[in-house]
Motif scaffolding. Structure first.
Motif, PDB file in Angstrom:
ATOM      1  N   VAL A  32       0.860  -1.175   0.000  1.00  0.00           N
ATOM      2  CA  VAL A  32       0.000   0.000   0.000  1.00  0.00           C
ATOM      3  C   VAL A  32       0.902   1.231   0.000  1.00  0.00           C
ATOM      4  CG1 VAL A  32      -0.192   0.068   2.521  1.00  0.00           C
ATOM      5  CG2 VAL A  32      -1.968   1.099   1.124  1.00  0.00           C
ATOM      6  N   ARG A  33       0.445   2.301  -0.651  1.00  0.00           N
ATOM      7  CA  ARG A  33       1.248   3.522  -0.663  1.00  0.00           C
ATOM      8  C   ARG A  33       0.365   4.749  -0.805  1.00  0.00           C
ATOM      9  NH1 ARG A  33       3.957   2.938  -6.577  1.00  0.00           N
ATOM     10  NH2 ARG A  33       2.419   4.158  -7.695  1.00  0.00           N
ATOM     11  N   GLY A  34       0.885   5.864  -0.368  1.00  0.00           N
ATOM     12  CA  GLY A  34       0.240   7.159  -0.540  1.00  0.00           C
ATOM     13  C   GLY A  34       1.183   8.071  -1.307  1.00  0.00           C
ATOM     14  N   ASP A  35       0.661   8.802  -2.270  1.00  0.00           N
ATOM     15  CA  ASP A  35       1.461   9.679  -3.127  1.00  0.00           C
ATOM     16  C   ASP A  35       0.835  11.059  -3.203  1.00  0.00           C
ATOM     17  OD1 ASP A  35       3.361   7.723  -4.124  1.00  0.00           O
ATOM     18  OD2 ASP A  35       1.730   6.906  -5.320  1.00  0.00           O
ATOM     19  N   TYR A  36       1.665  12.031  -3.549  1.00  0.00           N
ATOM     20  CA  TYR A  36       1.179  13.355  -3.887  1.00  0.00           C
ATOM     21  C   TYR A  36       1.808  13.732  -5.219  1.00  0.00           C
ATOM     22  CZ  TYR A  36      -0.764  17.948  -3.412  1.00  0.00           C
ATOM     23  OH  TYR A  36      -1.523  19.072  -3.618  1.00  0.00           O
ATOM     24  N   VAL A  37       0.994  14.216  -6.160  1.00  0.00           N
ATOM     25  CA  VAL A  37       1.451  14.557  -7.510  1.00  0.00           C
ATOM     26  C   VAL A  37       1.250  16.043  -7.755  1.00  0.00           C
ATOM     27  CG1 VAL A  37       1.145  14.130  -9.974  1.00  0.00           C
ATOM     28  CG2 VAL A  37       0.857  12.259  -8.349  1.00  0.00           C
ATOM     29  N   TRP A  38       2.300  16.696  -8.273  1.00  0.00           N
ATOM     30  CA  TRP A  38       2.230  18.097  -8.667  1.00  0.00           C
ATOM     31  C   TRP A  38       2.328  18.177 -10.187  1.00  0.00           C
ATOM     32  CZ3 TRP A  38       5.322  16.251  -4.771  1.00  0.00           C
ATOM     33  CH2 TRP A  38       5.111  16.762  -3.501  1.00  0.00           C
ATOM     34  N   ILE A  39       1.496  19.003 -10.810  1.00  0.00           N
ATOM     35  CA  ILE A  39       1.589  19.315 -12.238  1.00  0.00           C
ATOM     36  C   ILE A  39       2.066  20.758 -12.320  1.00  0.00           C
ATOM     37  CG2 ILE A  39       0.361  19.461 -14.431  1.00  0.00           C
ATOM     38  CD1 ILE A  39       0.484  16.625 -13.329  1.00  0.00           C
ATOM     39  N   LEU A  40       3.237  20.969 -12.933  1.00  0.00           N
ATOM     40  CA  LEU A  40       3.909  22.262 -12.895  1.00  0.00           C
ATOM     41  C   LEU A  40       4.161  22.815 -14.291  1.00  0.00           C
ATOM     42  CD1 LEU A  40       6.594  21.073 -10.336  1.00  0.00           C
ATOM     43  CD2 LEU A  40       4.521  22.346  -9.797  1.00  0.00           C
ATOM     44  N   GLY A  41       4.574  24.058 -14.326  1.00  0.00           N
ATOM     45  CA  GLY A  41       4.966  24.701 -15.568  1.00  0.00           C
ATOM     46  C   GLY A  41       3.872  25.559 -16.171  1.00  0.00           C
ATOM     47  N   ARG A  42       4.282  26.444 -17.063  1.00  0.00           N
ATOM     48  CA  ARG A  42       3.350  27.356 -17.721  1.00  0.00           C
ATOM     49  C   ARG A  42       2.272  26.608 -18.494  1.00  0.00           C
ATOM     50  NH1 ARG A  42       6.318  30.051 -21.806  1.00  0.00           N
ATOM     51  NH2 ARG A  42       5.166  28.870 -23.331  1.00  0.00           N
ATOM     52  N   ASP A  43       2.659  25.521 -19.169  1.00  0.00           N
ATOM     53  CA  ASP A  43       1.715  24.730 -19.956  1.00  0.00           C
ATOM     54  C   ASP A  43       1.160  23.525 -19.188  1.00  0.00           C
ATOM     55  OD1 ASP A  43       2.085  26.404 -22.150  1.00  0.00           O
ATOM     56  OD2 ASP A  43       3.796  25.224 -22.859  1.00  0.00           O
ATOM     57  N   GLN A  44       1.496  23.414 -17.900  1.00  0.00           N
ATOM     58  CA  GLN A  44       1.032  22.297 -17.067  1.00  0.00           C
ATOM     59  C   GLN A  44       1.409  20.949 -17.678  1.00  0.00           C
ATOM     60  OE1 GLN A  44      -1.090  22.904 -13.942  1.00  0.00           O
ATOM     61  NE2 GLN A  44       0.360  24.544 -14.338  1.00  0.00           N
ATOM     62  N   ARG A  45       2.656  20.806 -18.118  1.00  0.00           N
ATOM     63  CA  ARG A  45       3.121  19.578 -18.758  1.00  0.00           C
ATOM     64  C   ARG A  45       4.165  18.811 -17.936  1.00  0.00           C
ATOM     65  NH1 ARG A  45      -0.661  18.237 -22.060  1.00  0.00           N
ATOM     66  NH2 ARG A  45      -0.998  19.674 -23.758  1.00  0.00           N
ATOM     67  N   PHE A  46       4.733  19.424 -16.916  1.00  0.00           N
ATOM     68  CA  PHE A  46       5.759  18.782 -16.104  1.00  0.00           C
ATOM     69  C   PHE A  46       5.117  18.220 -14.843  1.00  0.00           C
ATOM     70  CE2 PHE A  46       9.056  18.957 -12.804  1.00  0.00           C
ATOM     71  CZ  PHE A  46      10.043  18.214 -13.409  1.00  0.00           C
ATOM     72  N   SER A  47       5.405  16.956 -14.532  1.00  0.00           N
ATOM     73  CA  SER A  47       4.829  16.350 -13.323  1.00  0.00           C
ATOM     74  C   SER A  47       5.938  15.886 -12.386  1.00  0.00           C
ATOM     75  CB  SER A  47       3.919  15.185 -13.680  1.00  0.00           C
ATOM     76  OG  SER A  47       4.668  14.110 -14.186  1.00  0.00           O
ATOM     77  N   ALA A  48       5.665  15.978 -11.109  1.00  0.00           N
ATOM     78  CA  ALA A  48       6.552  15.470 -10.062  1.00  0.00           C
ATOM     79  C   ALA A  48       5.677  14.761  -9.040  1.00  0.00           C
ATOM     80  CB  ALA A  48       7.329  16.605  -9.413  1.00  0.00           C
ATOM     81  N   ALA A  49       6.143  13.618  -8.539  1.00  0.00           N
ATOM     82  CA  ALA A  49       5.369  12.839  -7.568  1.00  0.00           C
ATOM     83  C   ALA A  49       6.294  12.334  -6.471  1.00  0.00           C
ATOM     84  CB  ALA A  49       4.682  11.663  -8.251  1.00  0.00           C
ATOM     85  N   ALA A  50       5.774  12.287  -5.251  1.00  0.00           N
ATOM     86  CA  ALA A  50       6.502  11.752  -4.105  1.00  0.00           C
ATOM     87  C   ALA A  50       5.533  10.935  -3.272  1.00  0.00           C
ATOM     88  CB  ALA A  50       7.097  12.880  -3.274  1.00  0.00           C
ATOM     89  N   GLY A  51       6.029   9.843  -2.694  1.00  0.00           N
ATOM     90  CA  GLY A  51       5.141   9.014  -1.895  1.00  0.00           C
ATOM     91  C   GLY A  51       5.882   8.072  -0.979  1.00  0.00           C
ATOM     92  N   VAL A  52       5.139   7.499  -0.027  1.00  0.00           N
ATOM     93  CA  VAL A  52       5.669   6.519   0.916  1.00  0.00           C
ATOM     94  C   VAL A  52       4.661   5.391   1.071  1.00  0.00           C
ATOM     95  CG1 VAL A  52       7.087   8.154   2.207  1.00  0.00           C
ATOM     96  CG2 VAL A  52       4.730   7.757   2.888  1.00  0.00           C
ATOM     97  N   GLY A  53       5.126   4.267   1.575  1.00  0.00           N
ATOM     98  CA  GLY A  53       4.232   3.142   1.795  1.00  0.00           C
ATOM     99  C   GLY A  53       4.958   1.973   2.416  1.00  0.00           C
ATOM    100  N   ALA A  54       4.368   0.801   2.296  1.00  0.00           N
ATOM    101  CA  ALA A  54       4.956  -0.428   2.833  1.00  0.00           C
ATOM    102  C   ALA A  54       4.626  -1.580   1.901  1.00  0.00           C
ATOM    103  CB  ALA A  54       4.405  -0.709   4.225  1.00  0.00           C
ATOM    104  N   LYS A  55       5.532  -2.554   1.870  1.00  0.00           N
ATOM    105  CA  LYS A  55       5.354  -3.729   1.022  1.00  0.00           C
ATOM    106  C   LYS A  55       5.706  -4.974   1.830  1.00  0.00           C
ATOM    107  CE  LYS A  55       6.152  -3.433  -3.267  1.00  0.00           C
ATOM    108  NZ  LYS A  55       6.616  -3.381  -4.652  1.00  0.00           N
ATOM    109  N   ARG A  56       4.937  -6.031   1.665  1.00  0.00           N
ATOM    110  CA  ARG A  56       5.215  -7.299   2.326  1.00  0.00           C
ATOM    111  C   ARG A  56       5.616  -8.316   1.268  1.00  0.00           C
ATOM    112  NH1 ARG A  56       5.470  -9.351   7.142  1.00  0.00           N
ATOM    113  NH2 ARG A  56       4.372  -7.589   8.027  1.00  0.00           N
ATOM    114  N   LEU A  57       6.740  -9.003   1.531  1.00  0.00           N
ATOM    115  CA  LEU A  57       7.256 -10.036   0.636  1.00  0.00           C
ATOM    116  C   LEU A  57       6.896 -11.405   1.196  1.00  0.00           C
ATOM    117  CD1 LEU A  57      10.901  -8.706   0.183  1.00  0.00           C
ATOM    118  CD2 LEU A  57       8.883  -8.082  -1.134  1.00  0.00           C
TER     119      LEU A  57
END
Length: 78
Positions: A32-57
């Protein structure tokens, strides 16, 4: 753009090269994970995302292990 929460499922292969106390094995993963996404730039074409979560193997010969995960990505939005 904005906050998101998601689930993941997959498959992993573990070898002796990247696990000091285990044998070679493979198995399923769930997470499971949670992310936040930003859409940036004059034309709204650049994206950046950051997130955290956990995984079970679930790996044969290794057992069940939980791992924290983090994500940082950049890209082009269309």
């Amino acid at each position: 753009r904005g906050f998101s929460v998601g689930a993941s499922a997959g498959f992993v292969y573990v070898s002796e090269d990247n696990c000091t106390d285990c044998e070679t094995g493979s198995g399923a993963t769930v997470g499971v994970r949670g992310d936040y996404v930003w859409i940036l730039g004059r034309d709204q074409r650049f994206s950046a995302a950051a997130g955290v979560g956990a995984k079970r193997l679930f790996v044969s010969n290794v057992g069940s292990a939980g791992l924290p995960i983090a994500r940082l990505s950049i890209g082009w939005a269309w």
